[in-house]
Structure formats: structure tokens, C-alpha cells
Design a protein around this motif. Structure first.
Motif, short mmCIF file in Angstrom:
data_model
loop_
_atom_site.label_atom_id
_atom_site.label_comp_id
_atom_site.label_asym_id
_atom_site.label_seq_id
_atom_site.Cartn_x
_atom_site.Cartn_y
_atom_site.Cartn_z
N ARG A 174 1.65 -14.53 -105.64
CA ARG A 174 0.43 -14.16 -104.93
C ARG A 174 -0.41 -13.12 -105.69
O ARG A 174 -1.24 -12.45 -105.10
CB ARG A 174 0.76 -13.65 -103.52
CG ARG A 174 1.19 -14.78 -102.59
CD ARG A 174 0.06 -15.77 -102.37
NE ARG A 174 0.50 -16.97 -101.67
CZ ARG A 174 0.77 -18.13 -102.24
NH1 ARG A 174 0.63 -18.25 -103.56
NH2 ARG A 174 1.14 -19.16 -101.54
N GLY A 175 -0.19 -12.99 -106.98
CA GLY A 175 -1.04 -12.10 -107.77
C GLY A 175 -2.42 -12.72 -107.94
O GLY A 175 -2.59 -13.94 -107.84
N PRO A 176 -3.43 -11.92 -108.19
CA PRO A 176 -4.79 -12.46 -108.34
C PRO A 176 -4.90 -13.32 -109.59
O PRO A 176 -4.31 -13.01 -110.64
CB PRO A 176 -5.67 -11.21 -108.45
CG PRO A 176 -4.74 -10.15 -108.97
CD PRO A 176 -3.40 -10.44 -108.39
N ALA A 177 -5.65 -14.39 -109.47
CA ALA A 177 -5.92 -15.24 -110.64
C ALA A 177 -6.77 -14.46 -111.63
O ALA A 177 -7.58 -13.61 -111.23
CB ALA A 177 -6.64 -16.51 -110.23
N PRO A 178 -6.61 -14.70 -112.91
CA PRO A 178 -7.39 -13.95 -113.90
C PRO A 178 -8.87 -14.27 -113.78
O PRO A 178 -9.26 -15.38 -113.42
CB PRO A 178 -6.83 -14.44 -115.24
CG PRO A 178 -6.27 -15.80 -114.96
CD PRO A 178 -5.73 -15.71 -113.55
N ALA A 179 -9.68 -13.27 -114.08
CA ALA A 179 -11.13 -13.49 -114.13
C ALA A 179 -11.46 -14.14 -115.47
O ALA A 179 -11.29 -13.51 -116.51
CB ALA A 179 -11.87 -12.18 -113.97
N CYS A 180 -11.86 -15.38 -115.43
CA CYS A 180 -12.13 -16.12 -116.67
C CYS A 180 -13.54 -16.69 -116.62
O CYS A 180 -13.73 -17.88 -116.33
CB CYS A 180 -11.12 -17.24 -116.86
SG CYS A 180 -9.42 -16.69 -117.06
N PRO A 181 -14.54 -15.85 -116.83
CA PRO A 181 -15.91 -16.39 -116.83
C PRO A 181 -16.06 -17.44 -117.92
O PRO A 181 -15.68 -17.22 -119.08
CB PRO A 181 -16.78 -15.16 -117.09
CG PRO A 181 -15.86 -14.18 -117.75
CD PRO A 181 -14.51 -14.42 -117.18
N GLN A 182 -16.59 -18.59 -117.55
CA GLN A 182 -16.70 -19.71 -118.48
C GLN A 182 -18.16 -20.02 -118.77
O GLN A 182 -19.01 -19.95 -117.87
CB GLN A 182 -16.05 -20.96 -117.86
CG GLN A 182 -14.61 -20.79 -117.44
CD GLN A 182 -13.65 -21.05 -118.58
OE1 GLN A 182 -14.06 -21.30 -119.71
NE2 GLN A 182 -12.37 -20.99 -118.31
N ASP A 183 -18.43 -20.37 -120.01
CA ASP A 183 -19.70 -21.00 -120.33
C ASP A 183 -19.48 -22.49 -120.08
O ASP A 183 -18.83 -23.15 -120.89
CB ASP A 183 -20.08 -20.74 -121.78
CG ASP A 183 -21.37 -21.46 -122.18
OD1 ASP A 183 -21.88 -22.28 -121.38
OD2 ASP A 183 -21.85 -21.24 -123.30
N PRO A 184 -19.96 -23.02 -118.96
CA PRO A 184 -19.61 -24.39 -118.59
C PRO A 184 -20.05 -25.44 -119.60
O PRO A 184 -19.46 -26.51 -119.69
CB PRO A 184 -20.30 -24.60 -117.24
CG PRO A 184 -21.37 -23.56 -117.20
CD PRO A 184 -20.85 -22.39 -117.98
N GLU A 185 -21.09 -25.11 -120.38
CA GLU A 185 -21.56 -26.07 -121.38
C GLU A 185 -20.63 -26.10 -122.59
O GLU A 185 -20.42 -27.14 -123.20
CB GLU A 185 -22.98 -25.71 -121.84
CG GLU A 185 -24.04 -25.92 -120.79
CD GLU A 185 -24.37 -27.39 -120.56
OE1 GLU A 185 -23.96 -28.22 -121.39
OE2 GLU A 185 -25.01 -27.69 -119.55
N ALA A 186 -20.06 -24.96 -122.92
CA ALA A 186 -19.27 -24.85 -124.15
C ALA A 186 -17.76 -24.92 -123.91
O ALA A 186 -17.02 -25.44 -124.74
CB ALA A 186 -19.60 -23.55 -124.87
N ALA A 187 -17.30 -24.38 -122.77
CA ALA A 187 -15.87 -24.33 -122.51
C ALA A 187 -15.32 -25.73 -122.27
O ALA A 187 -15.82 -26.46 -121.41
CB ALA A 187 -15.59 -23.43 -121.31
N ILE A 188 -14.27 -26.08 -123.00
CA ILE A 188 -13.68 -27.41 -122.87
C ILE A 188 -12.67 -27.40 -121.73
O ILE A 188 -11.67 -26.68 -121.78
CB ILE A 188 -13.01 -27.85 -124.20
CG1 ILE A 188 -14.03 -27.81 -125.34
CG2 ILE A 188 -12.40 -29.24 -124.06
CD1 ILE A 188 -15.25 -28.67 -125.13
N ALA A 189 -12.92 -28.20 -120.71
CA ALA A 189 -12.02 -28.28 -119.56
C ALA A 189 -10.83 -29.19 -119.85
O ALA A 189 -9.70 -28.91 -119.43
CB ALA A 189 -12.77 -28.79 -118.33
N ALA A 190 -11.07 -30.29 -120.55
CA ALA A 190 -10.00 -31.26 -120.80
C ALA A 190 -10.20 -31.94 -122.15
O ALA A 190 -11.33 -32.15 -122.59
CB ALA A 190 -9.96 -32.31 -119.70
N ILE A 191 -9.09 -32.25 -122.79
CA ILE A 191 -9.09 -33.10 -123.98
C ILE A 191 -8.35 -34.37 -123.60
O ILE A 191 -7.14 -34.33 -123.33
CB ILE A 191 -8.44 -32.41 -125.19
CG1 ILE A 191 -9.17 -31.13 -125.55
CG2 ILE A 191 -8.42 -33.37 -126.38
CD1 ILE A 191 -8.54 -30.36 -126.70
#
Length: 515
Positions: free
Chosen positions: A150-167
Motif C-alpha cells: 500500500r505504498g504510494p505509486a511513484p510520481a512518473c510524469p510522462q511525455d505522452p508523445e515521446a514515452a514508449i508505453a509498449a514494445i
């Protein structure tokens, strides 16, 4: 709307709260519970050293755990690399190494496969076991413990255009598989367009029996429901009666399938067909659906089938027949919102409607490129138009028709022979269950078509009967030179017929030592 996948899901979960999201016989998952569990996985991954941009592989069958892992990996700022469960360990090892994966999350039932895939690999340091009684190896983390954290999820601000979600690794029909890089924006654009094209609403529940690691199921059956507040009904394996029971038990209203699954569903008895009464629409993709099969299914089940298509590199959906409006059997329909389709010749010039060329796609869901393969990426585009490798044409109403894969085209005596046209004729024969046509080299004619066919049990038909049928319905150059009657056709995990395996069979028969 939030532009990265975790933020979009959190916004939906805040609105849907205790509403059920995943429906399973062992118990439902609410949106809130899914949000908490995936936060726990993300926090645990961060504690284990996972950082933004890390690539984590997932080897898992359909179920709530796949969805939790999917979200948890993305919430940790990492890139998901889903593994095809049907690959052999050596092929999995190639993908793990090629993608530079630093971790592998694997289902307990697949531990032996995971171990073999990891053998000799360096750098895949994080290993997480999903399910079972907990890993015996202390260096392997327990996914159940991660979900309960139950620890907080990390704050991971993403650039949605550049950040690769899946390969997403392609099937490798022309050599080693290539990893298509899809950003958060790519996948969300496809999910949003799908929701519009299929007229989805929060009351819909999507049955997902196609493997969730496959692009079709991952985007249409997992991501789209997650970011639009729909229900997901995962089924671990395709068995027509079990699928039908799950539909009735959990109120599924949307079914995703490939043509071979629809053929098997036709064998159900009337009482089991009645379980499908709540399904409002079926979607078919992955390969061309024979018009005879579509007609038979719709006549038996009374449910419209919307045929669509698209490659993994495009999110994957590019076209689908409309829910409301004209459906054209044999067509993959109209481009979905934000997607443009053109038919181009070999020089990249657009051809006239009705003329055949390569189907090319442009839009916000088209991949960023192939992972670490800039040359292959360049070869796959005409400017900003992605080359799908499909031969097709567009009619005057804008509907797109696929003729065949470019690599499947057969040239006999200088004339083009399209395997799909032959397959359509074979499927119309009352004794044929499945058919696939490939080209065999021929010293006189260049290539000749060879038909691999599965017949109905007890049909009594023979190759000679099929040859007569084809002569009645095809041009002389299109009639298969040989008919191979088989017990079944080789398929991938999504049920798509593997023509490359049929070609290898022909090579072995001709004495060629195929690699």
C-alpha cells in the motif's frame, strides 16, 4: 483528458469507483480495487529499482493479473514488453535480449518456460512470479505481495508523445521479429477512436478470449475498457462452450474474435447458442474473414459481425465496418476516427479508387518506429505514411478491401493470383472448414497455388471434388495445382493461420532444408 495511460485510468477509476471492471468466476474486480493493486505493483517495482524508461517483459495468460501487471508496469514509468505464450524459449530469449528488458514478470504455470528463456541472458535482474504459493527462490519477488503493498505509486510524469508505453514484437514472418514502439499517445488515440467506431458505452462488457499479449486484444479488449470505464470479461482459453457460459454468466455484450474462432463457434448446439442473446456486436480481425463464414455465423447467432483490421504498428486498429450504417462483407470497413488510409503504388503515389496497391496509413496511432532498427523503420514508411504490407483497394464510398499480403501474392505465368480469392471459393464449399492457399515454386510456371484444406468430419469429399468446385468458380490459372487435406492448419496464439509454416511444409516435401 489526461494524456498518459496511468493518468487516464486514474481519472476513470475515480469516477467509476466501486463499479466492477473485471469479471471473473473467482470474483469481480472494481475499478478502485484495480487502481489500488496496480499502485502497489508500481510502488514495489520502484522499490526494486525500476526507473522511468526501463523495459519490463510480461509472460502471462488472460486474467486479472495480466491487467494489474499491465497497469502497474506503466504506472512505474516503465515500458511493457508482452511475450507471446506460444513462442519457444529461444524466441522469447531473443525478445528479452533485443528489447533490453531489465525484468520479467511471469505466471507461475509458465515458470519452466521463463527459466529456459532466461538461460544465459545477462541483465534481466528483476524477476517476479505471478500466482502459485510464492516463489521458492528468495531472489524472485512475489506478485501477490506486490499487489497488496500500500505504498504510494511513484510520481512518473510522462511525455505522452515521446514515452514508449509498449514494445510489441511482430510475428517475424519475414525474419527476426521487430519491436514496434507505441507511445502513450499512440495507444490512447487508438483506444479513443475504437470507442467511437464501435459505439461503446460504460454498460458494455467485452469478452476477451484472444490472448491479451496480442495487439488486437491488448488495445480493444484491455486498454479501451480501462480508459473508457467498460467491463472486461477475460477467458483463459478458447473452448466454445466455456466462452458461451462466460458470456451468459457475466453479461458480455461485445465479443472479439478471429475468423477461425467464428468457424468453431458454428459447431455449438442451439441451447448453447442461446447464451449469446445479450451480445450486441461481434468484431473480427487478425485476418480476412471469408464472406461465407460471416453469413453462416450471422444467420446462426443473429449478431452482426464487424470486420476490421490493422497491424500492430498502428495501435493496431485502422479500419472497421460501422455499427450503424452500411456493412460491406469482404471489406475491412472505413478508417476509424483520426486515421487516414491511402492506396499507394510502389513509388508511393496514390492510385485511383478501385485500383490495387499497398494499403498505407497515417495518424496519431502509428508507431514511433522499430526498436533499435532505424533502417527497418525507414523502409516501412513513404514519408509519414506507414506501409502495412497489405495489397488492397478503396471503393467509391471509402471502404477498404484487402486483397492479400504482398508477400503472399502468387505469380503464375506472369499473372497475379491472389490466395484470398481462392480461399473465398473454398470456404463456400459445404465440406470445407478451413482453407489456406500458398504458392509453390514451379519450373514451368514460376509459381503455382497449393491449397491446404480441413474438411468437415464425415463429409466424404476428396481433393478431386474440390478441384471440380474450383474449376467452376475460378479462372484456369487460379485453380490450385495441388490440394493437401489436413487435420488442422497451423495457427498463432491469436488463431491466425500461419502460412509460413505451410510454405515450410512444402519446402520439406521438395527436399529443401528450410531454416
Amino acid at each position: 483528458m489526461p494524456a498518459d495511460i496511468p493518468a487516464r485510468f486514474r481519472a476513470v477509476a475515480a469516477l467509476r469507483g466501486s463499479a466492477p471492471c473485471i469479471f471473473e468466476d473467482r470474483g469481480d474486480w472494481s475499478f478502485a480495487a484495480l487502481d489500488r493493486a496496480s499502485d502497489g505493483v508500481a510502488a514495489s517495482l520502484a522499490r526494486a529499482g525500476v526507473r522511468d524508461g526501463a523495459r519490463l517483459a510480461l509472460l502471462c495468460g488472460n486474467g486479472a493479473e495480466f491487467v494489474v501487471a499491465y497497469l502497474g508496469i506503466l504506472k512505474a514509468g516503465a515500458t511493457l514488453v508482452p511475450l507471446n505464450l506460444l513462442l519457444n524459449p529461444k524466441e522469447m530469449g531473443f525478445i528479452l535480449g533485443n528489447s533490453g528488458a531489465s525484468g520479467l514478470l511471469y505466471q507461475a504455470a509458465l515458470e519452466a518456460v521463463a527459466s529456459a528463456a532466461l538461460d544465459g541472458l545477462v541483465g534481466v535482474d528483476l524477476r517476479v512470479r505471478i500466482g502459485g504459493d510464492g516463489p521458492a527462490d528468495p531472489s524472485v519477488q512475489d506478485f501477490g505481495v506486490m499487489m497488496r503493498h500500500r505504498g504510494p505509486a511513484p510520481a512518473c510524469p510522462q511525455d505522452p508523445e515521446a514515452a514508449i508505453a509498449a514494445i510489441l514484437y511482430t510475428s517475424g514472418t519475414t525474419g527476426r521479429p521487430k519491436g514496434a514502439m507505441l507511445s502513450h499517445s499512440n495507444l490512447l488515440a487508438n483506444a479513443d477512436a475504437i470507442a467511437v467506431a464501435l459505439a461503446l458505452n460504460s454498460a458494455d462488457r467485452v469478452l476477451v478470449v484472444l490472448p491479451m499479449f496480442h495487439a488486437f486484444a491488448a488495445t480493444v479488449g484491455v486498454l479501451t475498457p480501462l480508459v473508457h470505464g467498460l467491463g472486461i470479461v477475460p477467458v483463459a482459453r478458447f473452448e466454445p462452450r466455456l466462452v458461451s457460459q462466460a458470456i451468459a454468466r457475466h453479461g458480455a455484450s461485445v465479443f472479439l474474435g478471429v475468423p477461425s474462432l467464428y468457424g468453431l463457434l458454428l459447431r455449438l448446439d442451439p441451447d448453447t447458442v442461446a447464451h449469446w442473446s445479450g451480445v450486441r456486436v461481434c468484431v473480427s480481425g487478425g485476418s480476412a474473414m471469408p464472406t461465407a463464414l460471416m453469413a453462416a455465423f450471422e444467420d446462426r447467432f443473429g449478431i452482426p459481425v464487424l470486420e476490421g483490421d490493422g497491424p500492430s504498428e498502428c495501435g493496431p486498429v485502422t479500419c472497421v465496418n460501422p455499427v450503424a450504417g452500411v456493412r460491406k462483407p469482404g471489406s475491412i470497413g472505413l478508417p476509424i476516427p483520426t486515421v487516414e488510409v491511402r492506396i499507394l503504388d510502389g513509388a508511393g503515389k496514390e492510385v485511383a479508387d478501385g485500383s490495387c496497391g499497398e494499403v498505407c496509413v497515417r495518424g496519431p496511432s502509428v508507431m514511433k518506429g522499430y526498436f533499435r532498427q532505424p533502417e527497418a523503420t525507414r523502409e516501412s514508411f513513404f514519408g509519414d505514411w506507414f506501409r502495412t504490407g497489405d495489397l488492397g483497394y478503396r471503393d467509391a464510398d471509402g471502404y477498404v478491401y484487402l486483397v492479400d499480403r504482398i508477400k503472399d501474392l502468387i505469380i503464375t505465368n506472369g499473372m497475379n493470383v491472389y490466395p484470398r480469392a481462392i480461399e473465398e471459393v473454398l470456404y463456400a464449399h459445404p465440406s470445407v472448414v478451413e482453407a489456406a492457399v500458398v504458392g509453390d515454386p514451379d519450373s514451368r510456371h514460376g509459381e503455382v497455388p497449393v491449397a491446404h484444406v480441413v474438411l468437415r468430419s464425415g463429409s466424404g469429399s476428396r481433393a478431386a471434388d474440390l478441384r471440380i468446385w474450383c474449376r467452376e468458380h475460378l479462372g484456369q490459372h487460379e485453380v490450385p495445382r495441388r490440394f493437401v487435406i489436413r487435420e488442422g492448419l497451423p495457427k498463432n496464439a491469436a488463431g491466425k493461420i500461419l502460412k509460413r509454416e505451410l510454405r515450410r511444409t512444402g519446402e520439406h516435401e521438395r527436399g529443401v532444408d528450410a531454416p
